[in-house]
Write a protein that holds these residues in place. Structure first.
Motif, PDB file in Angstrom:
ATOM      1  N   PHE A   1      -3.606   9.484  11.656  1.00 14.83           N
ATOM      2  CA  PHE A   1      -3.465   8.071  11.317  1.00 14.83           C
ATOM      3  C   PHE A   1      -4.405   7.234  12.183  1.00 14.83           C
ATOM      4  CE2 PHE A   1       1.268   8.082   9.789  1.00 14.83           C
ATOM      5  CZ  PHE A   1       0.977   9.133   8.925  1.00 14.83           C
ATOM      6  N   THR A   2      -4.879   6.130  11.606  1.00 16.41           N
ATOM      7  CA  THR A   2      -5.733   5.201  12.347  1.00 16.41           C
ATOM      8  C   THR A   2      -5.262   3.774  12.099  1.00 16.41           C
ATOM      9  OG1 THR A   2      -7.643   6.674  12.141  1.00 16.41           O
ATOM     10  CG2 THR A   2      -8.072   4.379  12.730  1.00 16.41           C
TER      11      THR A   2
ATOM     12  N   SER B   1      -1.436  -1.846   4.345  1.00 15.02           N
ATOM     13  CA  SER B   1      -1.919  -3.131   4.819  1.00 15.02           C
ATOM     14  C   SER B   1      -0.740  -4.009   5.200  1.00 15.02           C
ATOM     15  CB  SER B   1      -2.734  -3.837   3.746  1.00 15.02           C
ATOM     16  OG  SER B   1      -3.872  -3.081   3.376  1.00 15.02           O
TER      17      SER B   1
ATOM     18  N   ARG C   1      -3.496   4.076   2.505  1.00 13.98           N
ATOM     19  CA  ARG C   1      -3.840   3.005   3.443  1.00 13.98           C
ATOM     20  C   ARG C   1      -2.834   1.889   3.294  1.00 13.98           C
ATOM     21  NH1 ARG C   1      -8.460  -1.575   3.485  1.00 13.98           N
ATOM     22  NH2 ARG C   1      -8.965  -1.613   5.712  1.00 13.98           N
TER      23      ARG C   1
ATOM     24  N   SER D   1      -5.980  -0.288  12.577  1.00 13.13           N
ATOM     25  CA  SER D   1      -7.095  -1.218  12.769  1.00 13.13           C
ATOM     26  C   SER D   1      -6.626  -2.608  12.373  1.00 13.13           C
ATOM     27  CB  SER D   1      -8.312  -0.786  11.937  1.00 13.13           C
ATOM     28  OG  SER D   1      -7.998  -0.802  10.556  1.00 13.13           O
TER      29      SER D   1
ATOM     30  N   GLN E   1      -4.429   3.536   8.232  1.00  9.10           N
ATOM     31  CA  GLN E   1      -5.025   4.573   7.397  1.00  9.10           C
ATOM     32  C   GLN E   1      -4.327   5.893   7.716  1.00  9.10           C
ATOM     33  OE1 GLN E   1      -7.585   4.418   4.960  1.00  9.10           O
ATOM     34  NE2 GLN E   1      -6.837   6.496   4.579  1.00  9.10           N
ATOM     35  N   MET E   2      -3.719   6.489   6.696  1.00  3.87           N
ATOM     36  CA  MET E   2      -2.953   7.719   6.887  1.00  3.87           C
ATOM     37  C   MET E   2      -3.617   8.845   6.112  1.00  3.87           C
ATOM     38  SD  MET E   2       0.921   6.207   6.583  1.00  3.87           S
ATOM     39  CE  MET E   2       0.760   5.867   4.840  1.00  3.87           C
ATOM     40  N   SER E   3      -3.933   9.915   6.799  1.00  4.22           N
ATOM     41  CA  SER E   3      -4.577  11.074   6.181  1.00  4.22           C
ATOM     42  C   SER E   3      -3.776  12.326   6.496  1.00  4.22           C
ATOM     43  CB  SER E   3      -6.013  11.215   6.710  1.00  4.22           C
ATOM     44  OG  SER E   3      -6.744  10.041   6.477  1.00  4.22           O
TER      45      SER E   3
ATOM     46  N   GLY F   1       0.775  -1.231   0.000  1.00  2.00           N
ATOM     47  CA  GLY F   1       0.000   0.000   0.000  1.00  2.00           C
ATOM     48  C   GLY F   1       0.804   1.277   0.000  1.00  2.00           C
TER      49      GLY F   1
ATOM     50  N   TYR G   1      -4.031  -2.729   9.473  1.00  2.00           N
ATOM     51  CA  TYR G   1      -4.054  -1.631   8.531  1.00  2.00           C
ATOM     52  C   TYR G   1      -3.589  -0.339   9.210  1.00  2.00           C
ATOM     53  CZ  TYR G   1      -7.213  -5.034   6.498  1.00  2.00           C
ATOM     54  OH  TYR G   1      -7.762  -6.202   6.017  1.00  2.00           O
TER      55      TYR G   1
ATOM     56  N   SER H   1      -3.904  10.960   1.196  1.00  2.00           N
ATOM     57  CA  SER H   1      -4.118   9.803   2.072  1.00  2.00           C
ATOM     58  C   SER H   1      -3.561   8.533   1.439  1.00  2.00           C
ATOM     59  CB  SER H   1      -5.612   9.610   2.338  1.00  2.00           C
ATOM     60  OG  SER H   1      -6.175  10.725   2.978  1.00  2.00           O
TER      61      SER H   1
END
Length: 125
Positions: free
Chosen positions: A68-69, A21, A19, A71, A82-84, A8, A80, A17
């Motif tokens: 960032f999140t 993985s 994401r 999960s 998730q980068m924004s 990713g 994962y 953004s």
């Protein structure tokens, strides 16, 4: 033994953004806490985010908190990131890691037992 493969990464403009993985081998993925770390050229590998085995506990570095999140999906043996609102200073190789201390979302690198090969994230200004 756990094998981890990140994917990713890529090139993105500032403010964009991505994401990431991380796919894990084996049937014991739920036995591990997972973490994301990053390493920029000439710098040490730094903690980014972590999640315990159930997903109920997470922790983030101050520099990514709110952007960032982390999960996980234990049924898919995957974690994962998730980068924004990405910034040029987020440019680094990103690594996922697995820790046998499954109930803790740990920060220290030493807590992690298995590491992936990394995926490059480049944020242009």
């Amino acid at each position: 033994q756990v094998q981890l493969v990140e994917s990713g990464g890529g090139l993105v403009q500032a403010g964009g953004s991505l994401r990431l993985s991380c796919a894990a081998s084996g049937r014991t993925f739920g036995s591990y806490a997972m973490g994301w770390f990053r390493q920029a050229p000439g710098k040490e590998r730094d903690f980014v985010a972590a999640i315990d085995w159930s997903g109920s506990r997470t922790d983030y570095a101050d520099s990514v908190q709110g952007r960032f999140t982390i999960s996980r999906d234990n049924a898919k043996n995957s974690v994962y990131l998730q980068m924004s609102s990405l910034k040029p200073e987020d440019t680094a190789v990103y690594y996922c890691a697995a820790s046998r201390a499954r109930s803790t979302a740990s920060r220290p690198l030493e807590r992690y037992d298995y590491w992936g090969q990394g995926t490059q994230v480049t944020v242009s200004s």
